[in-house]
Design a protein around this motif. Structure first.
Motif, short mmCIF file in Angstrom:
data_model
loop_
_atom_site.label_atom_id
_atom_site.label_comp_id
_atom_site.label_asym_id
_atom_site.label_seq_id
_atom_site.Cartn_x
_atom_site.Cartn_y
_atom_site.Cartn_z
N UNK A 297 51.27 51.74 38.17
CA UNK A 297 50.68 52.70 37.23
C UNK A 297 49.46 53.34 37.89
N UNK A 298 49.36 54.66 37.88
CA UNK A 298 48.26 55.33 38.57
C UNK A 298 46.89 54.98 37.98
N UNK A 299 45.90 54.87 38.85
CA UNK A 299 44.55 54.54 38.42
C UNK A 299 43.85 55.71 37.73
N UNK A 300 44.48 56.88 37.68
CA UNK A 300 43.88 58.00 36.96
C UNK A 300 43.93 57.79 35.45
N UNK A 301 44.71 56.80 34.98
CA UNK A 301 44.70 56.46 33.55
C UNK A 301 44.72 54.95 33.30
N UNK A 302 45.12 54.17 34.30
CA UNK A 302 45.27 52.72 34.11
C UNK A 302 44.25 51.96 34.94
N UNK A 303 43.49 51.07 34.30
CA UNK A 303 42.52 50.22 35.00
C UNK A 303 42.97 48.77 34.88
N UNK A 304 43.56 48.21 35.92
CA UNK A 304 44.09 46.84 35.83
C UNK A 304 42.97 45.81 35.73
N UNK A 305 43.27 44.72 35.04
CA UNK A 305 42.35 43.58 34.98
C UNK A 305 42.68 42.56 36.07
N UNK A 306 43.89 42.63 36.59
CA UNK A 306 44.32 41.70 37.63
C UNK A 306 44.83 42.48 38.83
N UNK A 307 44.33 42.14 40.01
CA UNK A 307 44.73 42.85 41.21
C UNK A 307 44.26 42.08 42.43
N UNK A 308 44.83 42.39 43.58
CA UNK A 308 44.32 41.87 44.84
C UNK A 308 43.14 42.76 45.22
N UNK A 309 42.06 42.15 45.68
CA UNK A 309 40.89 42.96 46.00
C UNK A 309 40.41 42.63 47.40
N UNK A 310 40.38 43.62 48.26
CA UNK A 310 39.73 43.49 49.55
C UNK A 310 38.31 43.97 49.35
N UNK A 311 37.37 43.06 49.39
CA UNK A 311 36.01 43.37 48.98
C UNK A 311 35.26 44.08 50.10
N UNK A 312 35.67 45.32 50.40
CA UNK A 312 35.09 46.07 51.49
C UNK A 312 33.60 46.34 51.30
N UNK A 313 33.18 46.40 50.02
CA UNK A 313 31.78 46.74 49.76
C UNK A 313 30.83 45.69 50.31
N UNK A 314 31.31 44.46 50.52
CA UNK A 314 30.44 43.39 50.97
C UNK A 314 30.69 43.01 52.42
N UNK A 315 31.19 43.94 53.21
CA UNK A 315 31.40 43.68 54.62
C UNK A 315 30.05 43.35 55.26
N UNK A 316 30.05 42.34 56.11
CA UNK A 316 28.82 41.97 56.79
C UNK A 316 29.01 42.09 58.29
N UNK A 317 27.94 42.50 58.97
CA UNK A 317 27.96 42.64 60.41
C UNK A 317 26.74 41.91 60.98
#
Length: 550
Positions: A297-317
């Motif tokens: 289901x496209x995210x332009x109308x559907x916001x899932x509560x369950x999904x696989x998440x690659x947490x790119x926002x917290x990448x550390x170097x």
């Protein structure tokens, strides 16, 4: 924006009118329509020559859907009632429930629209049926599936049921379907017959999108350019024309079998919008949690509560080899860590992390990740800065998380060196932003820097009732334009205090910088209170003795 607000107000008024008129009928629950309220009925004629559907075809399509689904609805303890209103000029369709009757009403005004093909009309019948049967996500506590879910049901479940035996007609689409649609359908389905139905259902969705564009007064949606907007919560009302086309296509690409004996999520003990309802519905739809890349289901109308998440926002170097100052500089190496969060209902096994920078490529495996837990790859990836990298150079690391056929790509940027603030120039304004004026208000800041600057931060302070009315542009001394903000319908924030990062690429910085703020819609005025520019330079410390952190 004003037109959008009026349209929104009209939709609200229409919904309320429908609610009260049918509440008066005591047993009839709120009616749900396929399209927003419109006046296209004024263009209708019974004898219009550009219609694709005759009265005979109108009745045949409705009877075909009825013949397939009457027994299914009876198994749910109800009766399927279809109203055929060929002479009615209404360009719409609706579903409603009263007692044990589950109703669908179809109108000749819709069928006679030149944008609507016979298959497109069939998908409207399926859409209305979907309000009764498609289930999660539903419209809150009501019986009706949301608009997006009804669209998804039409091409995922109903099209397959209607056309599975129409082999010759299905095969005709193989020679006319656009290559983009064919490529996607063929990547999902190996059997030729299923491929043909996928082509046909998607083309039917395109005909409806053409009509939806007419209703929304927008350009015709394009299958190759899906809507990028991602809603923060699931939308139960009508999505945009492009979003609905994306949904028709996704439904056609979903190879999960939809159940006849279950309305997923309806009357769920945890609530119809609960995680439990979503988990149940996920058994019969394509989701991230089942590692689907297409058909979701496209995210332009559907916001899932369950999904696989690659947490790119917290990448550390972390500096691996260098001078120890914690800054990635020319000739040094950095250790990259990218966590993966498992939102599956089962442990996640076999996930891989892929990273590349220039000609450097690495692949590392993740250990088994329990449900709801996160983990890093078994071994960190160490990337060297590019051999010819200079202080201030920007480069992009490409990253992918791969689980079977499921893959999520992203990239993140690094700069060699450290941003150091050089100077801030501020302009206090308190200047009115002209209402509905493309010229807007323009302010100038003089920059008198001799040093090389790689980055500026533009700080803007604006008071306005509808920030979504505004655009903000920055013009550099060299004449290059940077768009900081575009008008965005529905953003009703009352002020904007924000910092915009603007990377520079050897641009002239000595001279006048201009900020333009324009209001593109009537009614609401605002004030540009102030703005400023922070000029940054990037510095690097020499790596005299390169040592490993270990």
């Amino acid at each position: 924006m004003l037109q959008l607000r009026r349209t929104f107000a009209q939709k609200i008024c229409f919904t309320l009118c429908v609610f009260w008129s049918f509440a008066a009928a005591k047993k009839v629950e709120t009616r749900t329509t396929c399209f927003p309220e419109n006046n296209l009925n004024l263009e209708d004629r019974l004898d219009r020559k550009d219609a694709n559907i005759t009265e005979v075809e109108f009745n045949r399509i409705i009877d075909q859907v009825t013949s397939y689904y009457s027994s299914i609805i009876e198994a749910h303890g109800s009766k399927f009632v279809v109203y055929k209103k060929w002479e009615d000029a209404t360009v719409n369709a609706y579903a409603e429930q009263e007692g044990d009757e589950w109703r669908v009403a179809m109108f000749g005004g819709l069928a006679r629209r030149p944008e609507v093909t016979a298959d497109g009309f069939a998908m409207v019948v399926c859409h209305e049926l979907g309000h009764h049967l498609a289930g999660f996500p539903l419209k809150g506590a009501r019986w009706a599936a949301s608009e997006g879910q009804s669209d998804y049901f039409a091409t995922q479940a109903c099209a397959l049921k209607l056309w599975s035996n129409d082999l010759e007609r299905n095969a005709e689409f193989r020679s006319v379907v656009p290559s983009f649609i064919k490529e996607k359908c063929d990547s999902v389905y190996q059997e030729e017959g299923r491929q043909n139905i996928c082509y046909r259902a998607t083309m039917a969705g395109q005909s409806l999108a053409n009509l939806l564009a007419k209703l929304d007064v927008v350009s015709t949606p394009e299958i190759e350019h899906p809507e990028e907007r991602r809603v923060p919560s699931t939308l139960s009302s009508h999505p945009t024309a492009q979003c609905r086309l994306d949904t028709y296509f996704s439904g056609a690409l979903c190879d999960m079998e939809f159940p006849d004996d279950l309305i997923p999520g309806r009357m769920h003990p945890e609530g119809q919008s609960s995680l439990g309802a979503e988990k149940l519905a996920a058994l019969y739809s394509c989701t991230d949690t089942d590692l689907y890349t297409l058909g979701k289901r496209p995210r332009c109308w559907f916001a899932p509560q369950m999904y696989i998440k690659a947490d790119f926002a917290k990448v550390t170097a972390v500096e691996s080899v260098g001078n120890g100052n914690g800054v990635w500089e020319p000739g040094e190496s950095y250790e990259i860590n990218l966590p993966l969060v498992n939102r599956l209902t089962t442990p996640l096994e076999g996930a891989k992390l892929q990273l590349s920078l220039g000609d450097q490529y690495f692949e590392e495996s993740f250990p088994l990740i329990a449900t709801g837990e996160s983990s890093y790859a078994s071994n960190p990836v160490v990337l060297k800065s590019l051999n010819d990298g200079q202080c201030g150079d920007r480069f992009s690391v490409k990253a992918s998380v791969v689980v079977g056929k499921w893959k999520k790509d992203t990239s993140f940027d690094f700069v060699l060196g450290k941003d150091m603030s050089v100077e801030q120039v501020e302009r206090q304004m308190n200047a009115s932003i002209p209402d509905h004026d493309e010229q807007g208000v323009v302010s100038t800041i003089a920059g008198n820097l001799s040093q090389r600057t790689h980055l500026i931060k533009v700080n803007v302070d604006i008071t306005h009732r509808y920030i979504g009315d505004l655009s903000i542009q920055l013009l550099t001394p060299s004449g290059k334009e940077h768009i900081l903000l575009k008008p965005k319908a529905g953003d009703s924030g009352t002020d904007l205090k924000k910092t915009f990062d603007v990377p520079l690429n050897e641009e002239q910085i000595d001279g006048d910088w201009q900020l333009k703020v324009a209001d593109h819609t009537e009614r609401d005025a605002g004030v540009l209170n102030s703005w400023s520019i922070d000029f940054y330079n990037i510095v690097c410390e020499p790596t005299i003795s390169v040592v490993s952190k270990k």
